[in-house]
Design a protein around this motif. Structure first.
Motif, PDB file in Angstrom:
ATOM      1  N   VAL A 143       0.764  -1.192   0.140  1.00  0.00           N
ATOM      2  CA  VAL A 143      -0.033  -0.095  -0.062  1.00  0.00           C
ATOM      3  C   VAL A 143       0.722   1.280   0.105  1.00  0.00           C
ATOM      4  O   VAL A 143       0.484   2.041  -0.726  1.00  0.00           O
ATOM      5  CB  VAL A 143      -0.931   0.097   1.473  1.00  0.00           C
ATOM      6  N   SER A 144       1.911   1.278   0.791  1.00  0.00           N
ATOM      7  CA  SER A 144       2.879   2.295   0.810  1.00  0.00           C
ATOM      8  C   SER A 144       3.551   2.607  -0.600  1.00  0.00           C
ATOM      9  O   SER A 144       3.725   3.793  -1.038  1.00  0.00           O
ATOM     10  CB  SER A 144       4.040   1.983   1.906  1.00  0.00           C
ATOM     11  N   PHE A 145       3.825   1.469  -0.960  1.00  0.00           N
ATOM     12  CA  PHE A 145       4.628   1.489  -2.335  1.00  0.00           C
ATOM     13  C   PHE A 145       3.617   2.250  -3.353  1.00  0.00           C
ATOM     14  O   PHE A 145       3.922   3.090  -4.180  1.00  0.00           O
ATOM     15  CB  PHE A 145       5.108   0.248  -3.144  1.00  0.00           C
ATOM     16  N   ALA A 146       2.220   1.712  -3.407  1.00  0.00           N
ATOM     17  CA  ALA A 146       1.297   2.301  -4.395  1.00  0.00           C
ATOM     18  C   ALA A 146       1.055   3.728  -4.030  1.00  0.00           C
ATOM     19  O   ALA A 146       0.709   4.476  -5.260  1.00  0.00           O
ATOM     20  CB  ALA A 146      -0.057   1.373  -4.143  1.00  0.00           C
ATOM     21  N   VAL A 175       4.339  14.396   4.690  1.00  0.00           N
ATOM     22  CA  VAL A 175       3.508  15.132   6.044  1.00  0.00           C
ATOM     23  C   VAL A 175       2.418  14.335   6.261  1.00  0.00           C
ATOM     24  O   VAL A 175       1.852  13.988   7.317  1.00  0.00           O
ATOM     25  CB  VAL A 175       3.071  16.518   5.692  1.00  0.00           C
ATOM     26  N   LEU A 176       1.665  14.026   5.179  1.00  0.00           N
ATOM     27  CA  LEU A 176       0.053  13.037   5.455  1.00  0.00           C
ATOM     28  C   LEU A 176       0.636  11.510   5.783  1.00  0.00           C
ATOM     29  O   LEU A 176      -0.112  11.032   6.697  1.00  0.00           O
ATOM     30  CB  LEU A 176      -0.234  12.867   4.064  1.00  0.00           C
ATOM     31  N   ALA A 234      -9.516   5.668   8.568  1.00  0.00           N
ATOM     32  CA  ALA A 234     -10.001   5.354   7.321  1.00  0.00           C
ATOM     33  C   ALA A 234      -9.089   5.620   6.126  1.00  0.00           C
ATOM     34  O   ALA A 234      -9.404   5.163   4.880  1.00  0.00           O
ATOM     35  CB  ALA A 234     -11.453   5.985   6.874  1.00  0.00           C
ATOM     36  N   THR A 235      -7.833   6.136   6.148  1.00  0.00           N
ATOM     37  CA  THR A 235      -7.190   6.573   5.070  1.00  0.00           C
ATOM     38  C   THR A 235      -6.348   5.423   4.773  1.00  0.00           C
ATOM     39  O   THR A 235      -6.025   4.376   5.305  1.00  0.00           O
ATOM     40  CB  THR A 235      -6.167   7.826   5.502  1.00  0.00           C
ATOM     41  N   PRO A 236      -5.601   5.456   3.424  1.00  0.00           N
ATOM     42  CA  PRO A 236      -4.702   4.171   3.084  1.00  0.00           C
ATOM     43  C   PRO A 236      -3.528   4.631   3.892  1.00  0.00           C
ATOM     44  O   PRO A 236      -2.741   3.362   4.219  1.00  0.00           O
ATOM     45  CB  PRO A 236      -4.507   4.839   1.678  1.00  0.00           C
ATOM     46  N   TRP A 270      -7.689  -1.048  -0.057  1.00  0.00           N
ATOM     47  CA  TRP A 270      -7.101   0.081  -0.440  1.00  0.00           C
ATOM     48  C   TRP A 270      -5.962  -0.376  -1.419  1.00  0.00           C
ATOM     49  O   TRP A 270      -5.457   0.514  -2.401  1.00  0.00           O
ATOM     50  CB  TRP A 270      -6.289   0.655   0.729  1.00  0.00           C
ATOM     51  N   LEU A 271      -5.331  -1.601  -1.330  1.00  0.00           N
ATOM     52  CA  LEU A 271      -4.552  -1.790  -2.168  1.00  0.00           C
ATOM     53  C   LEU A 271      -4.751  -1.842  -3.768  1.00  0.00           C
ATOM     54  O   LEU A 271      -4.170  -1.529  -4.618  1.00  0.00           O
ATOM     55  CB  LEU A 271      -3.580  -3.129  -1.774  1.00  0.00           C
TER      56      LEU A 271
END
Length: 265
Positions: free
Chosen positions: A157-160, A184-185, A209-211, A241-242
């Motif tokens: 997910v982080s990579f995406a 920042v996010l 609820a965020t990715p 999310w992914l």
């Protein structure tokens, strides 16, 4: 799939050569771990049971967080910053000529990077913390595969997210501003400052609820067994999310490819 496996292996070997940087990173993460433990102990002394965490949960969160910062790429990762630079310089055109999928190519590179950093840097801070504090570990062997799956989904997910940020350079010329915004996010919504369970009211609901929550908070909660709705719901949240982000990444790649062809004549 053989070519992508080879790319991941080469990426793993590439990052394994930076031994001094790895040791320095472990030391830095350990120092910050002790600093954060002092802060969290004070906070949980004033607010026992904050967010449903007890003191042991909070301290375990600190050391897992420090171990996952680099594998997850919370501060960005050289693989995706390299992609952003290739977009800025125009070298991305060479990547697009390869008989491979651009998204899968860079995903393989990032997974090789993350695997090395997870093995080399992920466990070391946790071991340091376990020698000093009473930390929590999964209660049964059957939970370990779920923990590993949660970590893998968090990294992907982080990579995406980072892939989409890098590709934004096709439309805004320079993606470095977007990279800073994404940093920042991620610092706020991934649980780097505080566990998201400690965020009050509507802010906590939005944050969870965020990715970005899927990158660090959710994998740590799987480890702690603290996921609302259970581990299955947590993994489904990450997978959802992914899927959305990878589809968005593939769409952005298709649009970017057309843009390069049009601009190239």
């Amino acid at each position: 799939m053989g070519v992508y496996w080879a790319i991941a292996v080469r990426s793993f070997r590439r990052f394994s050569t930076y031994r001094i940087a790895t040791v320095s990173g472990i030391f830095t993460n350990s120092v910050f771990g002790f600093i954060l433990c002092g802060v969290y102990l004070t906070l949980w002394h004033e607010r026992p049971g904050l967010g449903g965490y007890d003191v042991s949960d909070a301290l375990t969160f600190v050391w897992l967080q420090q171990g996952l910062l680099m594998p997850v790429g919370i501060f960005g990762a050289s693989t995706t910053s390299e992609l952003g630079e290739r977009v800025r310089s125009g070298a991305i055109a060479v990547d697009l000529y390869r008989p491979t999928q651009l998204l899968l190519w860079w995903l393989s590179v990032d997974l090789g990077r993350a695997t090395f950093q997870l093995l080399a840097r992920g466990g070391a801070p946790l071991l340091v913390g376990a020698l000093v504090f009473d930390l929590k570990f999964p209660s049964s062997v059957a939970l370990w595969p779920l923990v590993v799956l949660g970590l893998l989904l968090g990294i992907m997910v982080s990579f995406a997210i980072r892939y989409l940020v890098a590709l934004s350079g096709f439309w805004i010329t320079d993606s470095r501003g977007m990279e800073q915004l994404a940093l920042v996010l991620s610092l706020f919504f991934a649980g780097t400052i505080l566990p998201l369970v400690a965020f009050p009211g509507w802010l906590g609901v939005i944050a969870r609820a965020t990715p970005w929550a899927a990158t660090m908070q959710v994998p740590i909660d799987i480890w702690l067994g603290r996921n609302p709705g259970g581990t299955g719901a947590a993994l489904l949240f990450q997978f959802g999310w992914l899927l959305v982000l990878l589809l968005a990444g593939q769409l952005a790649t298709t649009l970017a490819t057309r843009k390069v062809v049009i601009q190239g004549g």
